[in-house]
Design an enzyme around this catalytic site. Structure first.
Site, mmCIF file in Angstrom:
data_model
loop_
_atom_site.group_PDB
_atom_site.id
_atom_site.type_symbol
_atom_site.label_atom_id
_atom_site.label_comp_id
_atom_site.label_asym_id
_atom_site.label_seq_id
_atom_site.Cartn_x
_atom_site.Cartn_y
_atom_site.Cartn_z
ATOM 1 C CG ASP A 103 -85.189 50.470 72.133
ATOM 2 O OD1 ASP A 103 -86.328 49.975 71.785
ATOM 3 O OD2 ASP A 103 -84.487 49.981 72.951
ATOM 4 C CG ASP A 284 -89.565 47.417 71.175
ATOM 5 O OD1 ASP A 284 -88.532 48.449 70.728
ATOM 6 O OD2 ASP A 284 -88.820 46.875 72.121
#
Length: 458
Positions: A103, A284
Site C-alpha cells: 500500500d 496508490d
C-alpha cells in the site's frame, strides 16, 4: 484454471462474462461493506456459525506471480478481480510467511496476532510468541478505527523480510480485527509511503537502517487477463526487463507530507485532450480504481462518443478497445480499455469515477498502474513511470493451481470479495495525514457510487 493458486477460503472467481447489472450489484454489496468503516449503515456479513469452521481450511483463488531470479525482488500476487495486490513477507526467527497488502497510500504496518479471536482472524495466518524467538512485545498500544469496528492491539518488534531485505522494526500485532477483514485475502498491511504513522514505517526504517545504496522501489502489476502474472516489487534498483524506453520522473508535490503525490498534466482520448491546471494525484497501489474532481471526470468522458451518466459520478461508455491517456511531466501513457472499462457487449462502466476524494486532486490506483512500470524514489522525492513490457504467453509450469495457506473468505451470499471492492487501501496513515483524509472520504463516498450504479441498472 491456469495461473491461479488456492489461498485459504473458497471464493467464486470473477466471471469475465458477468453482466453490468450483476457487476453493479456486486459492487454495491462490496461497497456497502467497505463504507461501513466510516459510517454505520449496515450489518457486516460474517459467518454465523464460526465455531464449526476450522481456521484456514477453505481456499481463496489468487493469481500467483512468476518466480524471479532477482534477489532484490518479490513476486506480487493479486486476486482474480485485480482488486488487491499483495506480497509474501517473512516474520521473525522462523521467517513465517504472511501475505501483506502493498500500500503506497499509507505507512502503517500491522498483522493479525496469535491472540486475536475476532471473526476475521479465523480465516488468516496469525503471528505470535510461538512463531519467533526474537519477537519482543511492547507496552504501547495501536488502534485503527473502521466503520464496523477497529483493528487494535499492541506494538511488537521483530525482523520483517521481503525481497532480500530484512529490517528489525515495530509493527502492529492485532488482537482485535474489524469484521471487514473477513473479506480480504491478506493477513495485514505493509504501508509503503514516507509518512509517520502509528508504527515504524517500512520505508522510514529502510532509510534509517541503511540497507540499500539507493532508497527506491519499483513496481509492476499484473492483471488476471494476462497469460502469466509478472507482477513484481524490486528494492534498491529497477528491473530493465520490465519496461521499455526511458523512465520519466515527476517530483513530489509541495507539502506532500510523506505521501506519494505528484502533479498531473491531463488526460486524453481519441486524439483529444483535457488539460488539468494545478492538479495533483496520489499514486496508490492499494486502490484499484481512479477518482477525480467531478468537473475533470466529466470533461474526460465528454471526449468519449456515446458516454452517458445521470449523476456525473458513474459513467457508461460504448465498449471498445480504445485506451485513455494520462500525462505526467509532458509524457503520455496509455490506460488499456481492459482496465478502465468494466463489462462487455455494447455498454461498459468506466472505472474512472467523478468523486473528489481529496481536495483539488486525483487518486490513481491500479487501473493506471497496471499499464506502467512505476519507480518510487525516496531519496529524490519523485515518482517515475515507463511503458510496461506486457507479458508473453506462459512458457513455464509455474502458476498452476495448488493449495496454500493464505487468507481470504466468502460473503454470506457467495459473491467474490477482495482487498477492497472499492479498491481503497485498507489502512490510513494517521488521522491528520493526507492518506487518512483521502481514504476516509473515499470509503464513505464509494457506497454512493456503487449503489447509484446498481440503481441505474435495476
Amino acid at each position: 484454471m491456469d495461473g491461479f493458486i488456492s489461498l485459504s477460503v473458497v471464493q467464486r472467481n470473477a466471471d469475465p462474462n458477468e453482466s453490468l447489472e450483476a457487476g453493479a450489484a456486486r459492487a454495491a454489496r462490496d461497497a456497502k461493506r467497505i463504507a461501513y468503516r466510516f459510517a454505520t449503515l449496515d450489518s457486516p456479513r460474517v459467518p454465523k456459525k464460526r465455531s464449526k469452521l476450522a481456521a484456514r481450511t477453505n481456499t481463496y483463488s489468487v493469481v500467483e506471480p512468476e518466480s524471479t531470479k532477482r534477489k532484490d525482488s518479490a513476486g506480487i500476487y493479486h486476486d482474480p478481480s485485480d482488486y488487491a495486490y499483495f506480497a509474501k513477507v517473512q516474520f521473525g526467527s522462523s521467517k513465517k510467511p504472511l501475505y501483506m497488502l502493498l500500500d503506497t497510500g499509507s505507512s502503517t504496518a500491522w498483522i493479525m496476532g496469535a491472540t486475536c479471536k475476532s471473526d476475521a482472524c479465523v480465516y488468516h495466518d496469525l503471528f505470535g510468541v510461538d512463531d519467533s524467538k526474537t519477537l519482543k512485545l511492547q507496552s504501547k498500544e495501536f488502534r485503527l478505527a473502521y466503520g464496523t469496528g477497529v483493528v487494535q492491539g499492541t506494538l511488537a518488534r521483530d525482523s520483517v523480510s521481503v525481497a532480500g531485505i530484512s529490517l528489525n522494526m515495530s509493527f502492529g500485532l492485532a488482537n482485535e480485527t474489524s469484521s471487514d477483514f473477513t473479506h480480504f485475502a491478506f493477513d495485514g498491511i505493509l504501508g509503503l509511503d514516507m509518512a509517520v504513522g502509528g508504527t515504524d514505517g517500512f520505508i522510514t526504517e529502510l532509510v534509517n537502517q541503511k540497507v540499500l545504496k539507493s532508497n527506491i522501489f519499483a513496481v509492476t502489476l499484473g492483471r488476471a487477463s494476462d497469460p502469466i502474472n509478472e507482477g513484481q516489487i524490486t528494492f534498491g534498483a529497477v528491473d530493465s526487463s520490465k519496461y521499455t524506453g526511458d523512465i520519466t520522473y515527476t517530483n513530489l508535490a509541495n507539502n506532500n507530507k510523506g505521501a506519494w503525490v505528484i502533479p498531473i498534466d491531463g488526460f486524453g482520448f481519441g486524439g483529444k485532450q483535457v488539460a488539468l491546471k494545478d492538479r495533483t494525484t496520489y499514486i496508490d497501489t492499494g486502490t484499484s480504481f481512479a477518482f477525480g474532481p467531478q468537473s475533470d471526470v466529466t470533461a474526460l468522458h465528454k471526449l468519449i462518443p456515446g458516454s452517458t451518466t445521470v449523476d456525473q459520478v458513474t459513467w457508461y461508455v460504448p465498449c471498445s478497445d480504445s485506451p485513455i491517456e494520462v500525462t505526467f511531466s509532458g509524457v503520455t501513457y496509455k490506460i488499456s480499455a481492459k482496465d478502465w472499462q468494466a463489462g462487455s457487449g455494447t455498454s461498459c462502466r468506466s472505472n474512472i469515477y467523478g468523486r473528489e476524494v481529496v481536495a483539488n486532486g486525483w487518486l490513481l490506483g491500479d487501473v493506471f498502474l497496471k499499464n506502467v512500470y512505476s519507480v518510487f524514489d525516496v531519496d529524490q522525492k519523485r515518482i517515475g513511470f515507463a511503458t510496461k513490457v506486457e507479458p508473453a504467453a506462459a512458457t513455464t509450469t509455474s502458476g498452476t493451481q495448488t493449495s496454500q495457506t493464505v487468507a481470504g473468505t466468502i460473503s454470506s451470499d457467495g459473491t467474490p470479495t477482495s482487498a477492497d471492492a472499492t479498491g481503497q487501501s485498507a489502512t490510513p496513515s494517521g488521522k491528520d495525514s493526507a492518506g487518512y483524509q483521502l481514504k476516509s472520504n473515499a470509503y464513505a463516498l464509494v457506497l454512493g457510487i456503487a449503489v447509484m450504479a446498481a440503481a441505474m441498472m435495476a
